[in-house]
Design a protein around this motif. Structure first.
Motif, PDB file in Angstrom:
ATOM      1  N   THR A 271       1.052  -1.141  -0.048  1.00 57.64           N
ATOM      2  CA  THR A 271       0.094  -0.141  -0.041  1.00 57.64           C
ATOM      3  C   THR A 271       1.313   1.333  -0.226  1.00 57.64           C
ATOM      4  OG1 THR A 271      -0.667   0.101   1.897  1.00 57.64           O
ATOM      5  CG2 THR A 271      -1.484  -1.298   1.429  1.00 57.64           C
ATOM      6  N   ARG A 272       2.260   1.089  -0.181  1.00 55.19           N
ATOM      7  CA  ARG A 272       3.414   2.330   0.384  1.00 55.19           C
ATOM      8  C   ARG A 272       4.105   1.862  -0.692  1.00 55.19           C
ATOM      9  NH1 ARG A 272       0.216   1.501   4.978  1.00 55.19           N
ATOM     10  NH2 ARG A 272       0.413   3.624   6.464  1.00 55.19           N
ATOM     11  N   ASN A 273       3.494   0.738  -1.087  1.00 57.12           N
ATOM     12  CA  ASN A 273       4.345   1.282  -2.893  1.00 57.12           C
ATOM     13  C   ASN A 273       5.686   0.761  -2.891  1.00 57.12           C
ATOM     14  OD1 ASN A 273       5.150   1.452  -5.397  1.00 57.12           O
ATOM     15  ND2 ASN A 273       4.771   3.023  -5.506  1.00 57.12           N
ATOM     16  N   ILE A 274       5.354   0.147  -1.646  1.00 64.73           N
ATOM     17  CA  ILE A 274       6.866  -0.057  -1.333  1.00 64.73           C
ATOM     18  C   ILE A 274       7.478  -2.597  -1.450  1.00 64.73           C
ATOM     19  CG2 ILE A 274       8.735  -1.529   0.261  1.00 64.73           C
ATOM     20  CD1 ILE A 274       9.319   1.683   0.350  1.00 64.73           C
ATOM     21  N   GLN A 275       7.823  -2.880  -2.316  1.00 66.98           N
ATOM     22  CA  GLN A 275       8.407  -4.568  -2.561  1.00 66.98           C
ATOM     23  C   GLN A 275       9.300  -4.549  -2.350  1.00 66.98           C
ATOM     24  OE1 GLN A 275       7.682  -4.552  -7.204  1.00 66.98           O
ATOM     25  NE2 GLN A 275       6.227  -3.624  -7.076  1.00 66.98           N
ATOM     26  N   LEU A 276       9.365  -6.017  -1.891  1.00 67.53           N
ATOM     27  CA  LEU A 276      11.026  -6.685  -2.269  1.00 67.53           C
ATOM     28  C   LEU A 276      10.553  -8.350  -2.465  1.00 67.53           C
ATOM     29  CD1 LEU A 276       9.557  -6.733   2.836  1.00 67.53           C
ATOM     30  CD2 LEU A 276      11.147  -4.256   1.393  1.00 67.53           C
ATOM     31  N   PRO A 277      11.452  -7.945  -3.554  1.00 64.78           N
ATOM     32  CA  PRO A 277      11.454  -9.027  -4.202  1.00 64.78           C
ATOM     33  C   PRO A 277      12.303 -10.568  -3.614  1.00 64.78           C
ATOM     34  CG  PRO A 277      11.910  -7.364  -5.666  1.00 64.78           C
ATOM     35  CD  PRO A 277      12.207  -6.217  -4.665  1.00 64.78           C
ATOM     36  N   THR A 278      13.423  -9.506  -2.654  1.00 64.38           N
ATOM     37  CA  THR A 278      14.059 -10.933  -2.130  1.00 64.38           C
ATOM     38  C   THR A 278      14.118 -11.742  -1.347  1.00 64.38           C
ATOM     39  OG1 THR A 278      15.855  -9.726  -1.029  1.00 64.38           O
ATOM     40  CG2 THR A 278      16.564  -9.831  -3.128  1.00 64.38           C
ATOM     41  N   LEU A 279      12.490 -11.299  -0.808  1.00 64.86           N
ATOM     42  CA  LEU A 279      12.164 -11.581   0.477  1.00 64.86           C
ATOM     43  C   LEU A 279      11.702 -13.047   0.220  1.00 64.86           C
ATOM     44  CD1 LEU A 279      10.861 -12.070   3.530  1.00 64.86           C
ATOM     45  CD2 LEU A 279       8.874 -10.141   2.844  1.00 64.86           C
ATOM     46  N   THR A 280      10.457 -12.881  -1.488  1.00 67.80           N
ATOM     47  CA  THR A 280       9.780 -13.938  -1.502  1.00 67.80           C
ATOM     48  C   THR A 280      10.406 -15.598  -2.659  1.00 67.80           C
ATOM     49  OG1 THR A 280       9.455 -12.500  -3.765  1.00 67.80           O
ATOM     50  CG2 THR A 280       8.058 -13.432  -2.098  1.00 67.80           C
ATOM     51  N   ALA A 281      12.187 -14.280  -3.406  1.00 67.30           N
ATOM     52  CA  ALA A 281      13.526 -15.628  -3.625  1.00 67.30           C
ATOM     53  C   ALA A 281      13.620 -15.934  -2.651  1.00 67.30           C
ATOM     54  CB  ALA A 281      14.169 -14.603  -3.968  1.00 67.30           C
ATOM     55  N   TYR A 282      14.037 -15.930  -1.604  1.00 64.63           N
ATOM     56  CA  TYR A 282      15.017 -16.210  -0.423  1.00 64.63           C
ATOM     57  C   TYR A 282      14.106 -16.201   0.824  1.00 64.63           C
ATOM     58  CZ  TYR A 282      18.405 -15.347  -3.730  1.00 64.63           C
ATOM     59  OH  TYR A 282      18.589 -14.481  -5.564  1.00 64.63           O
ATOM     60  N   PRO A 283      12.928 -17.260   1.216  1.00 61.75           N
ATOM     61  CA  PRO A 283      12.116 -17.066   2.398  1.00 61.75           C
ATOM     62  C   PRO A 283      12.482 -17.447   3.677  1.00 61.75           C
ATOM     63  CG  PRO A 283      11.493 -18.644   0.676  1.00 61.75           C
ATOM     64  CD  PRO A 283      12.580 -17.991  -0.278  1.00 61.75           C
ATOM     65  N   GLN A 284      13.388 -18.572   3.160  1.00 60.96           N
ATOM     66  CA  GLN A 284      13.867 -19.275   4.644  1.00 60.96           C
ATOM     67  C   GLN A 284      15.815 -19.480   4.591  1.00 60.96           C
ATOM     68  OE1 GLN A 284      11.798 -21.122   6.223  1.00 60.96           O
ATOM     69  NE2 GLN A 284       9.971 -21.569   4.303  1.00 60.96           N
ATOM     70  N   LEU A 285      15.902 -19.729   5.676  1.00 59.16           N
ATOM     71  CA  LEU A 285      17.496 -19.626   5.992  1.00 59.16           C
ATOM     72  C   LEU A 285      18.304 -19.815   4.869  1.00 59.16           C
ATOM     73  CD1 LEU A 285      17.307 -19.751  10.177  1.00 59.16           C
ATOM     74  CD2 LEU A 285      17.484 -17.174   8.711  1.00 59.16           C
ATOM     75  N   SER A 286      18.162 -21.929   4.859  1.00 57.03           N
ATOM     76  CA  SER A 286      18.483 -22.508   4.221  1.00 57.03           C
ATOM     77  C   SER A 286      18.585 -21.980   2.303  1.00 57.03           C
ATOM     78  CB  SER A 286      17.683 -23.945   3.860  1.00 57.03           C
ATOM     79  OG  SER A 286      16.244 -23.559   3.860  1.00 57.03           O
TER      80      SER A 286
END
Length: 369
Positions: A271-286
């Motif tokens: 809603t604030r026009n912020i995206q976090l692409p690597t959050l979904t690309a690297y979701p786990q510690l592994s």
């Protein structure tokens, strides 16, 4: 860039149905439009929020940082205890890894490259903590952020004294500064991802290709898509640095985007026009460990969430000191928050060095994940 996600100033409480509800507390964002320029504006705008969080922690006694107030242009606002504790754990964890790097003996100077440094005060704190260390420090950020930081340094002689430059002089553009110990580079990191193999590199004065180098990304690369991040890291590690140079990285990023907390975070940010692409690309510690190995950090790749770091890296005496600073009722919410952020660190030692293996080889990481 930023060290803190906007609108994550959120207490997550349990509703009647056992779900999560959030109470947003301020934060920055961009209004209207989904253009790259608007998203960049939203990211740049979070930097002062991060500065305010540091000041809040300093004023309450969580952190010792006499320089934080020089960069916070907003009036001081006391943050929620939950958020102060999170800022403390994050800062302390990165400080421990950086201190181990600097405390490990070497026959050469050492180098740190801080990506998206914004108002970060680490260089000035390190000058106090390691006064005899020969350190070349570099910060890279958007020109608007570097210009604002340099203006703050110009206004405060205390900062100039730590740099060791009594005739503090910026470049004519006002957004870059170069010296033997401290360098501020006005550069959009994404420009490093579009270079062909024979393209000239953007100039980063005083960056040494051969010194042991630590790269810091504290809530910076998270805003860039994963393929672009890989290209940026390749440029830094193989073109600015020699492929044989001892090098390491420390990342601080959110994880676990697919549970209720993660989905709420992503929704709030969108809603604030912020995206976090690597959050979904690297979701786990592994996934974080694996990505760092792919970047070429072949001698070690470790990760831990900040809940693990609070439990295992912070002494009992220090836990008691921190707990006494202010009342914290939301212990379950704190645990939830800390489990959704991680520190990942990795290294390559180079051909004739075991510097980073000596510095970090015994640092305890979190199993699994």
């Amino acid at each position: 860039m930023s060290h803190e996600i906007p609108n994550l100033k959120t207490l997550l409480g349990r509703g009647r149905g056992g779900g999560l509800r959030s109470r947003a507390r301020g934060g920055y964002g961009a209004s209207g439009g989904g253009s790259e320029a608007a998203r960049d504006h939203a990211v740049r705008g979070t930097d002062q929020d991060a500065a305010g969080s540091r000041v809040s922690c300093v004023e309450l006694g969580y952190l010792e940082d006499p320089y934080a107030e020089f960069f916070a242009i907003q009036s001081s606002t006391r943050r929620l205890p939950l958020l102060n504790r999170g800022t403390y754990v994050r800062t302390s964890a990165i400080d421990q890894l950086v201190d181990r790097f600097l405390a490990t003996p070497t026959s050469t100077a050492k180098q740190i490259v801080s990506l998206g440094a914004g108002t970060d005060t680490r260089f000035f704190r390190l000058r106090d903590k390691h006064p005899n260390e020969i350190l070349i420090y570099h910060e890279i950020d958007f020109p608007t952020n570097t210009a604002a930081k340099l203006q703050s340094i110009r206004r405060h002689t205390e900062l100039q004294d730590r740099i060791g430059d009594s005739h503090f002089t910026m470049l004519p553009t006002g957004d870059s500064y170069h010296s033997a110990s401290y360098n501020v580079h006005a550069l959009d990191l994404r420009s490093l991802a579009t270079l062909s193999s024979d393209s000239p590199l953007p100039e980063l004065p005083n960056l040494s290709a051969g010194l042991p180098t630590l790269i810091l990304s504290e809530m910076c690369l998270i805003y860039i898509d994963s393929s672009t991040v890989s290209a940026i890291m390749n440029t830094l590690l193989t073109r600015y640095l020699k492929p044989t140079t001892p090098a390491a990285v420390i990342l601080y990023e959110p994880i676990l985007p697919h549970d209720a907390f993660g989905r709420t975070m992503i929704s709030n940010l969108s809603t604030r026009n912020i995206q976090l692409p690597t959050l979904t690309a690297y979701p786990q510690l592994s996934d974080q460990r694996a990505r760092l190995k792919k970047y070429g950090f072949v001698n070690g790749s470790k990760a831990a969430d900040t809940y693990f770091i609070w439990r295992e890296w912070v002494s009992q005496e220090e836990k008691e000191r921190v707990a006494a600073l202010e009342m914290l009722d939301e212990l379950e919410e704190l645990d939830l928050l800390l489990r959704h952020y991680c520190v990942a660190w990795a290294w390559r030692d180079g051909e004739e060095s075991t510097h980073f293996s000596k510095a970090w080889g015994e640092v305890r990481e979190q199993e699994g994940g």
